[in-house]
Design an enzyme around this catalytic site. Structure first.
Site, PDB file in Angstrom:
ATOM      1  N   CYS A   2      57.594   2.443 -48.185  1.00  0.00           N
ATOM      2  CA  CYS A   2      59.053   1.595 -47.680  1.00  0.00           C
ATOM      3  C   CYS A   2      58.802   0.416 -47.245  1.00  0.00           C
ATOM      4  CB  CYS A   2      59.753   2.455 -46.664  1.00  0.00           C
ATOM      5  SG  CYS A   2      60.164   4.185 -47.344  1.00  0.00           S
ATOM      6  N   ARG A  27      54.290  -2.874 -52.266  1.00  0.00           N
ATOM      7  CA  ARG A  27      53.867  -1.820 -51.566  1.00  0.00           C
ATOM      8  C   ARG A  27      54.120  -0.381 -52.272  1.00  0.00           C
ATOM      9  NH1 ARG A  27      54.154  -2.919 -45.753  1.00  0.00           N
ATOM     10  NH2 ARG A  27      54.965  -0.922 -45.429  1.00  0.00           N
ATOM     11  N   TRP A  74      60.234   4.593 -50.810  1.00  0.00           N
ATOM     12  CA  TRP A  74      59.277   5.517 -51.467  1.00  0.00           C
ATOM     13  C   TRP A  74      59.645   6.815 -50.841  1.00  0.00           C
ATOM     14  CZ3 TRP A  74      55.171   8.486 -50.153  1.00  0.00           C
ATOM     15  CH2 TRP A  74      54.142   8.623 -50.969  1.00  0.00           C
ATOM     16  N   ASN A  99      61.548   3.175 -41.957  1.00  0.00           N
ATOM     17  CA  ASN A  99      60.388   3.521 -42.582  1.00  0.00           C
ATOM     18  C   ASN A  99      59.741   4.603 -41.809  1.00  0.00           C
ATOM     19  OD1 ASN A  99      60.649   1.482 -44.379  1.00  0.00           O
ATOM     20  ND2 ASN A  99      58.863   0.235 -43.589  1.00  0.00           N
ATOM     21  N   GLY A 100      59.004   5.523 -42.458  1.00  0.00           N
ATOM     22  CA  GLY A 100      58.391   6.451 -41.681  1.00  0.00           C
ATOM     23  C   GLY A 100      59.322   7.741 -41.655  1.00  0.00           C
ATOM     24  N   GLU A 483      34.664   5.751 -56.988  1.00  0.00           N
ATOM     25  CA  GLU A 483      35.793   4.620 -57.055  1.00  0.00           C
ATOM     26  C   GLU A 483      36.261   4.420 -58.229  1.00  0.00           C
ATOM     27  OE1 GLU A 483      37.508   3.405 -54.927  1.00  0.00           O
ATOM     28  OE2 GLU A 483      38.100   1.540 -55.528  1.00  0.00           O
ATOM     29  N   LYS A 487      39.893   4.409 -59.569  1.00  0.00           N
ATOM     30  CA  LYS A 487      40.834   3.391 -60.321  1.00  0.00           C
ATOM     31  C   LYS A 487      41.168   3.841 -61.565  1.00  0.00           C
ATOM     32  CE  LYS A 487      41.039   1.440 -57.830  1.00  0.00           C
ATOM     33  NZ  LYS A 487      40.691   1.304 -56.327  1.00  0.00           N
ATOM     34  N   GLU A 490      44.332   6.089 -61.083  1.00  0.00           N
ATOM     35  CA  GLU A 490      45.329   5.327 -60.410  1.00  0.00           C
ATOM     36  C   GLU A 490      46.402   4.610 -61.193  1.00  0.00           C
ATOM     37  OE1 GLU A 490      44.519   3.909 -55.821  1.00  0.00           O
ATOM     38  OE2 GLU A 490      43.229   3.284 -57.574  1.00  0.00           O
ATOM     39  N   HIS A 506      26.157  21.863 -62.036  1.00  0.00           N
ATOM     40  CA  HIS A 506      26.811  22.807 -61.473  1.00  0.00           C
ATOM     41  C   HIS A 506      28.262  23.029 -61.785  1.00  0.00           C
ATOM     42  CE1 HIS A 506      22.964  23.398 -59.611  1.00  0.00           C
ATOM     43  NE2 HIS A 506      23.073  22.229 -59.110  1.00  0.00           N
ATOM     44  N   LYS A 605      51.001   0.933 -51.663  1.00  0.00           N
ATOM     45  CA  LYS A 605      50.337   0.173 -51.342  1.00  0.00           C
ATOM     46  C   LYS A 605      49.759   0.504 -49.824  1.00  0.00           C
ATOM     47  CE  LYS A 605      47.104  -3.130 -51.621  1.00  0.00           C
ATOM     48  NZ  LYS A 605      45.988  -2.839 -52.415  1.00  0.00           N
TER      49      LYS A 605
END
Ligand code: G6P
Length: 610
Positions: A2, A27, A74, A99-100, A483, A487, A490, A506, A605
């Site tokens: 947000c 964001r 968001w 926000n929050g 990583e 990527k 995402e 395994h 973000k």
């Protein structure tokens, strides 16, 4: 996540609010809204989707006025829908953006409903708007009303509120998530992030935990969490207002990948001399604290967590200090046992990730020797709240998927490792000078990687119709494989997993067939022989291998095996260098699949909720 923008001026503030929302788009959000305070009423427009959709909805006659607030949402409580978008308006009078998360909102909602308040959304924000409206009726003043409500709340918030009956002020408050006030001449602005306001000001007041402020055209009045009047200093932002443009690239993420040679250099600059690390750059107390460190705990989220995993290999091998790396969301709810003389390290691009910040706040009470923040945003809460800090110089990172923040974090972590090793007498002058020399050659090595972009585009074409991919690495390259997988998932929405190559048999080997691309990161290190055996296991099952390898590593392309020749990278910087082609590969796959590269669905973000 947000975003908040607000403004009070003599002029019409709608363009300022819209430009601010655009600057916060990076964001991640799913709906947007704006409310202007008019002489007779609050004029509100909201919609699901992008800021451009909001502008289209406003059409030729957008709401106008000298006082207003705006928001990108968001979704947390309630689906992305117009009725859940902010601003929330209570009784036609009080408008609020938030926000929050307010944790105790169910009880408050029941109380307000019993008093006759109607709820049109599923949000905690609407509950808060009614609570502030109720307080406003009792107190008569918005500043007092907001203060009386927020101090009783459980949860994290940054809010901005306006009252149609009081058109000379907007009131803001923060706890747990950031809020800044931008200083103008005869006008003031508020936002959740300085980036939102760089088009109108460079001068900011950063509110502190529990602060509530009345912002008028001519001034700012702040009370702290005890209700005492306080003065907060004004800071000049060093951010370049154009740093948030695409500079001719198709996407922010692409621009940010290509900026890496410069920003890794900007990061080591000032932290190392010609051949030495400059420990004092971490803060005046660093040289006193580091020799006493007997273990290190690193806590972070997402990509920053992967940077921590790489650092563990370095810290144990080079500094000889035991190192734990933990996800912040797990760490803060465990009952961690703190070994004597442990340094607590947080890694964060934004410096505001709620779980990481909460872990840090817990750690400050938990008996650690000291705290260190490795952070990209100088004005962030994490920099203010740690004893020592090492800044990464990535500049604003707009793409939701982190790229240059990660490689600069690795630079800072490598330098931190060298500082720690040196302070413990574990680093010879020769080893220090060799390491610094490697760092100084990093930009050139990354430049060489960027030259193989066309090769990576050709490989990406083979991924476009895949549903799964596996990334393998060993040793310090294992977190690089994690990583790489993160990527890809995402931004391309292809399911990808990173695995330690030795673990293949395994479990994940069961997934391997001719439809499963398997990407291996294979520098010429001491684990190469072991990795080669693991890759044979993939070949024997018909898996399609793509191997990123040093020319000296002895891999040959053959049927089912594509070898990408990597420029030589010295051992310490190899994890940083090998990250770059994985970023480019994911980028090209996402572009080919037509996804929203910079703002992937459902992601944000800066994650300022749990
Ligand atoms: C979000 C971002 C990731 C980032 C993570 C941690 O999930 O999308 O790119 O790695 O938060 O953020 P931080 O700012 O603490 O590094």
């Amino acid at each position: 996540m947000c975003g908040i923008v607000g403004a009070i001026a003599e002029r019409d503030v709608t363009p300022i609010l819209i430009e601010g929302l655009r600057r916060l788009e990076y964001r991640g959000y799913d709906s947007a809204g704006v409310a202007l305070v008019g002489d007779q009423a609050i004029d509100r427009v909201r919609c699901v989707g992008k800021v451009q959709a909001l502008v289209d909805r406003m059409g030729e006659a957008p709401p106008r006025g000298p006082l207003g607030i705006a928001h990108t949402r968001w979704a947390t409580h309630g689906v992305p829908a117009e009725h859940n978008a902010h601003p929330m308006v209570s009784q036609g009078r009080l408008a609020l953006v938030h926000n929050g998360i307010i944790e105790d909102h169910e009880a408050l909602k029941a109380e307000l409903a019993a008093e006759g308040y109607r709820f049109d959304s599923e949000t905690d924000t609407e509950v808060l708007s009614h609570a502030i409206h109720r307080a406003l009726l009792a107190k008569g003043d918005l500043f007092d009303a907001v203060e009386s409500v927020v101090h009783g709340l459980d949860g994290a918030y940054a809010i901005a509120a306006v009252d149609q009956a009081q058109r000379d002020a907007l009131v803001v408050a923060r706890r747990g998530t950031p809020l800044v006030i931008g200083i103008g001449i005869g006008e003031h602005f508020v936002a959740s992030d300085v980036a939102a306001l760089l088009a109108v000001t460079r001068r900011f007041i950063f509110l502190e935990e529990g602060d509530v402020a009345r912002v008028t055209r001519s001034g700012v009045e702040i009370r702290d969490l005890h209700g005492e009047p306080v003065t907060r200093s004004v800071t000049e932002s060093a951010l370049d207002p154009d740093a948030t443009s695409k500079a001719g690239y198709r996407h922010y993420m692409q621009k940010e990948i290509f900026e890496q040679p410069r920003v890794v250099t900007d990061t080591w600059h000032g932290l190392v001399s010609e051949s030495r690390v400059l420990t004092a750059a971490m803060g005046p107390d660093a040289e006193a604290i580091l020799p006493g460190v007997r273990s290190v705990t690193i806590v972070a989220c997402g990509t920053s967590f992967h940077a921590g995993l790489v650092a563990r290999y370095w810290i144990e091998a080079i500094a000889g200090v035991p190192c734990n790396v933990e996800l912040a969301s797990e760490y803060r709810y465990r009952k961690p046992v703190v070994a004597d003389d442990t340094l607590f390290v947080t890694i964060s691009q934004s410096g505001e990730t709620l779980d990481t910040l909460a872990a840090l706040r817990f750690a400050r009470q938990a008996g650690y020797l000291a705290t260190l923040g490795i952070v990209n945003v100088p004005e962030s809460s994490m920099v203010r709240e740690t004893d020592l800090s090492l800044m990464t110089a990535a500049g604003p990172e707009i793409g939701v998927a982190s790229t240059k923040a990660f490689t600069t974090q690795l630079v800072a972590l490598l330098i931190f490792t060298l500082m720690l090793a040196k302070s413990r007498g574990r680093l010879t002058e020769e080893a220090e000078s060799t390491a610094v020399h490697q760092l100084r050659s990093l930009a050139a090595a990354i430049e060489n990687c960027l030259l193989i972009d066309d090769t990576l585009l050709a490989i990406a074409e083979r991924f476009a119709d895949k549903h799964h991919a596996l990334f393998l690495g060993r040793g310090v390259m294992f977190p690089i494989a994690l990583e790489g997988a993160l990527k890809l998932k995402e931004i391309s929405y292809i399911h990808a997993e990173g695995y330690a190559a030795g673990e293949l048999k395994h479990g994940p080997l069961a997934l391997v067939d001719e439809d499963m691309p398997v990407i291996a990161v294979a520098p010429n290190d001491e684990l190469l022989g072991k990795l080669k055996s693991n890759l044979q296991e993939v070949r024997a099952r018909g898996g399609q291998l793509i191997v990123f390898a040093d020319k000296q590593a002895g891999f040959e392309s053959e049927d089912g095996v594509t070898v990408v020749d990597m420029p030589h990278a010295d051992d310490l910087i190899a994890p940083i260098v090998y990250t770059v082609p994985l970023q480019l590969l994911s980028y090209h796959v996402a572009v080919l699949r037509g996804t929203d590269v910079d703002q992937p669905r459902n992601l944000a973000k800066s994650v300022t909720v749990e």
